[in-house]
Design a protein around this motif. Sequence first.
Motif, mmCIF file in Angstrom:
data_model
loop_
_atom_site.group_PDB
_atom_site.id
_atom_site.type_symbol
_atom_site.label_atom_id
_atom_site.label_comp_id
_atom_site.label_asym_id
_atom_site.label_seq_id
_atom_site.Cartn_x
_atom_site.Cartn_y
_atom_site.Cartn_z
ATOM 1 N N VAL A 74 37.262 -21.403 -5.080
ATOM 2 C CA VAL A 74 36.762 -22.344 -6.097
ATOM 3 C C VAL A 74 37.736 -23.505 -6.277
ATOM 4 C CG1 VAL A 74 36.237 -22.601 -8.557
ATOM 5 C CG2 VAL A 74 35.392 -20.603 -7.302
ATOM 6 N N CYS A 75 39.035 -23.213 -6.365
ATOM 7 C CA CYS A 75 40.034 -24.278 -6.550
ATOM 8 C C CYS A 75 40.052 -25.236 -5.368
ATOM 9 C CB CYS A 75 41.416 -23.662 -6.747
ATOM 10 S SG CYS A 75 41.628 -22.809 -8.312
ATOM 11 N N THR A 77 37.646 -25.882 -3.198
ATOM 12 C CA THR A 77 36.417 -26.670 -3.146
ATOM 13 C C THR A 77 36.438 -27.791 -4.176
ATOM 14 O OG1 THR A 77 35.192 -24.704 -2.408
ATOM 15 C CG2 THR A 77 33.914 -26.556 -3.270
ATOM 16 N N CYS A 78 36.776 -27.454 -5.408
ATOM 17 C CA CYS A 78 36.784 -28.468 -6.482
ATOM 18 C C CYS A 78 37.812 -29.563 -6.213
ATOM 19 C CB CYS A 78 37.071 -27.793 -7.822
ATOM 20 S SG CYS A 78 35.764 -26.687 -8.397
ATOM 21 N N ILE A 81 36.589 -32.126 -3.560
ATOM 22 C CA ILE A 81 35.430 -32.943 -3.927
ATOM 23 C C ILE A 81 35.869 -34.201 -4.684
ATOM 24 C CG2 ILE A 81 33.421 -32.999 -5.464
ATOM 25 C CD1 ILE A 81 32.835 -30.132 -4.649
ATOM 26 N N ILE A 82 36.982 -34.119 -5.423
ATOM 27 C CA ILE A 82 37.423 -35.241 -6.263
ATOM 28 C C ILE A 82 37.614 -36.528 -5.466
ATOM 29 C CG2 ILE A 82 39.313 -36.078 -7.734
ATOM 30 C CD1 ILE A 82 39.605 -33.183 -8.745
ATOM 31 N N LEU A 98 45.300 -29.082 -6.798
ATOM 32 C CA LEU A 98 44.290 -28.025 -6.799
ATOM 33 C C LEU A 98 44.226 -27.316 -5.450
ATOM 34 C CD1 LEU A 98 41.375 -29.650 -8.831
ATOM 35 C CD2 LEU A 98 42.778 -27.691 -9.497
ATOM 36 N N SER A 102 44.910 -23.297 -4.703
ATOM 37 C CA SER A 102 44.105 -22.452 -3.827
ATOM 38 C C SER A 102 44.973 -21.768 -2.777
ATOM 39 C CB SER A 102 43.037 -23.317 -3.142
ATOM 40 O OG SER A 102 42.394 -22.618 -2.101
ATOM 41 N N ALA A 162 36.191 -29.412 2.034
ATOM 42 C CA ALA A 162 35.715 -28.643 0.880
ATOM 43 C C ALA A 162 34.686 -27.595 1.298
ATOM 44 C CB ALA A 162 35.114 -29.585 -0.164
#
Length: 380
Positions: A74-75, A77-78, A81-82, A98, A102, A162
């Motif tokens: 999750v970390c 991927t997020c 994306i930024i 982030l 991960s 991501a």
Amino acid sequence: MPLYLTFALTLIGFVGVNAARVVLQLYGLELGATPTEVGILVALYYVCPLLLSLPAGAWGDRYGPRWPLLFSSVCGTCGLIIPYFVHTLPALYIAATLSGLSFAFFLVIVQNLVGILSAPEKRAQNFGNFSLVGATANFIGPLVAGFSIDHFGYPIACIIAAALALATGAMLLIWGQALPAGGGHHAAPRARIMDTLTDPPVVRILAIGSLVQLGTDLFQFYIPVYGVGIGLSASAIGSLLAIFAAASFIVRFALPRLVKRLGEDRLLAYSFGLAAVGFALIPLFHNLALLALVSFLFGLGTGCGQPLATMMMFSRAADGRSGEALGLRLTANNLIRVIAPAVFGVVVSAFGLPPVFYINAAMMGAGAFISRGKTAGSAQ
């Protein structure tokens, strides 16, 4: 099944990690970041692994690997994306942080899983296979990054990285119940960690592993900076990093035979020597083919150091606390990873790039000196 799942997660996760690191670094240079700012970007990638590798290993020992690995997915991927939506250097800093969070959970958990899932007589072979999977990912990741940037641009390259992080999460949701459960024990007291740090063989393993990690990371950090400076394309820079990874794969494939023939300490000394020669040669060449040869030489030098350090550290871990021991090793490695890019970024800004390569050649020479003698905790 659990071991094969671990190797599959490692391959996909490490491809994503390596692709993300190259994309974020080259994206920073594209946005006009100075060497010092790029150094800060790389350092931020390792702040969370520095702070959290030890507790991540302890949490994995207690609760099992599935949920920490899902959190890692999750970390990652997020974070990636930024930069797709926000094209600024601060956005890259957040993405790097982030992604590092991960990575802090992912690496220590999958390393520990290999040890847990291996019978003692198969442990060296399985750690060797794990290192081959890592070398394969190191080869594929930079190529994915370079060609994604050249063909689709930086924002889409971030989305591709991501997607790889997201894929590991999907695999865990589908097959993660096959992984072993945690031991349910509480974290070790502080005194136990201090006892470990006063064990001279452990301190030596930490020093050797940190130096190998330093050489590997600074090579991967400064090859893109050097390549941009001499006008290489993103694909060419990615190819140089992939050649380095290919050499690491070759030497890791031969690792059991090399250890049997040379012994751990002699092999480590030779490895550091080759790394020192590689660093010293880089500033002498601007030709892509010659730089590819240097990258291959450097990969041969550093390719076996980390697998040896990992196996030796796992062998010295107390029962049920192997994740903690590997977390301690990664904490030491990441302390170097946080400090070195920022420090050497300042050196580059003040004196240019060549002195950094020569300083690192001297440090690898020091690693060859430290590697002499006998290390407790055989990897054989």
